[in-house]
Design a protein around this motif. Sequence first.
Motif, PDB file in Angstrom:
ATOM      1  N   VAL A 275      -4.049   6.942  -0.560  1.00  0.00           N
ATOM      2  CA  VAL A 275      -4.908   6.141   0.324  1.00  0.00           C
ATOM      3  C   VAL A 275      -5.494   7.098   1.393  1.00  0.00           C
ATOM      4  O   VAL A 275      -4.732   7.744   2.122  1.00  0.00           O
ATOM      5  N   VAL A 276      -6.783   7.161   1.469  1.00  0.00           N
ATOM      6  CA  VAL A 276      -7.445   8.076   2.431  1.00  0.00           C
ATOM      7  C   VAL A 276      -8.203   7.214   3.443  1.00  0.00           C
ATOM      8  O   VAL A 276      -9.197   6.549   3.081  1.00  0.00           O
TER       9      VAL A 276
ATOM     10  N   ALA B 187       0.810  -1.211   0.000  1.00  0.00           N
ATOM     11  CA  ALA B 187       0.000   0.000   0.000  1.00  0.00           C
ATOM     12  C   ALA B 187       0.848   1.268   0.000  1.00  0.00           C
ATOM     13  O   ALA B 187       0.413   2.307  -0.518  1.00  0.00           O
ATOM     14  N   LEU B 188       2.039   1.203   0.595  1.00  0.00           N
ATOM     15  CA  LEU B 188       2.853   2.408   0.778  1.00  0.00           C
ATOM     16  C   LEU B 188       3.978   2.514  -0.248  1.00  0.00           C
ATOM     17  O   LEU B 188       4.970   3.202  -0.011  1.00  0.00           O
TER      18      LEU B 188
ATOM     19  N   THR C  65      -9.030   6.885   8.041  1.00  0.00           N
ATOM     20  CA  THR C  65      -8.987   7.596   9.323  1.00  0.00           C
ATOM     21  C   THR C  65      -7.792   7.134  10.128  1.00  0.00           C
ATOM     22  O   THR C  65      -7.319   6.002   9.959  1.00  0.00           O
ATOM     23  N   PRO C  66      -7.252   7.995  10.981  1.00  0.00           N
ATOM     24  CA  PRO C  66      -6.071   7.609  11.786  1.00  0.00           C
ATOM     25  C   PRO C  66      -6.332   6.433  12.718  1.00  0.00           C
ATOM     26  O   PRO C  66      -5.404   5.702  13.052  1.00  0.00           O
ATOM     27  N   ASP C  67      -7.572   6.273  13.195  1.00  0.00           N
ATOM     28  CA  ASP C  67      -7.835   5.181  14.125  1.00  0.00           C
ATOM     29  C   ASP C  67      -8.271   3.906  13.428  1.00  0.00           C
ATOM     30  O   ASP C  67      -8.835   2.990  14.035  1.00  0.00           O
ATOM     31  N   SER C  68      -7.936   3.822  12.111  1.00  0.00           N
ATOM     32  CA  SER C  68      -8.308   2.619  11.359  1.00  0.00           C
ATOM     33  C   SER C  68      -7.485   1.432  11.834  1.00  0.00           C
ATOM     34  O   SER C  68      -6.325   1.568  12.269  1.00  0.00           O
TER      35      SER C  68
END
Length: 296
Positions: A271-272, A263-264, A274-277
Amino acid sequence: MMRSVFLIPAAVIVVAVALSSVFIVDERERALVLQFGQVKQEVSQPGLGFKIPFIQEVVTYEDRILGLPTQPIEVTPSDDRRLVVDAFARWRITNLVEFREAVGAGGEAQARMRLDSIITAAIREVLGTVPSTSVLSEDRQSLMNQIRDLARREAAGLGVEVIDVRLTRTDLPVQNLEATFARMRAEREREAADEIGRGNEAAQRVRAAADRSRVEVTSDAQKKAEVIRGEADAERNRIYADAFGKDPEFFAFTRSLTAYERALQGGNTSVVITPDSAFFDYLNGEGGRPAGTPAP
């Protein structure tokens, strides 16, 4: 003294007369003694001979076998296909008296002219009754024998014997050569086209067999490769399943690292999330473990 003056010329005359009465016949010749053009004696043995001086003369003829090449002539066989033919004959004089009476003072030269006409007529008569293929086949020997026998009968009145006649050339006339060559060339081209066609057909069969063999070998190899690949995948899944069963946490960790790597990667993909994903559980924890997870 006066007597010696007359004796010397007389002796010379006697010697000259004696020498003119003697002649020599070679072993390769025969001779005729002629008196005023009439045959008085035939000499068939070699050696010395005698004649009457100033009245008789000696004419010699060959006793050997002679050759006679004929002039090229055009002959039309029974199939109307013209041929240019020439021959070579061998002959000899058998009867000097008849020979002399037939050819006269012309001798062997006149005999050659007469024989040339006889042999030419015999060639036309014999070859005119057979097709041209017979002249160019094994029947040629029989035809030459017929020409010889016919010429021998016709030449018997000349006091000569025709020993043999051989056809030395049997060609087409010049005006027919181009047409014949064109026909032969067309036949050869047709045969070449047939050979090329058969060769292409054989090549197609070989090429089709090779393609079929290639497809069969490739299909068999692919089938074996799929089998091996399936067995490898099964073995890999089995190993993954064993590892997952032994340490589910480590299995989840490696799977997360693999997801991060994919992914990175660099590029234009964004890639969008949320931080708490839950995707970042292993990035937010301490020491690579999720926050709030007690140490083992």
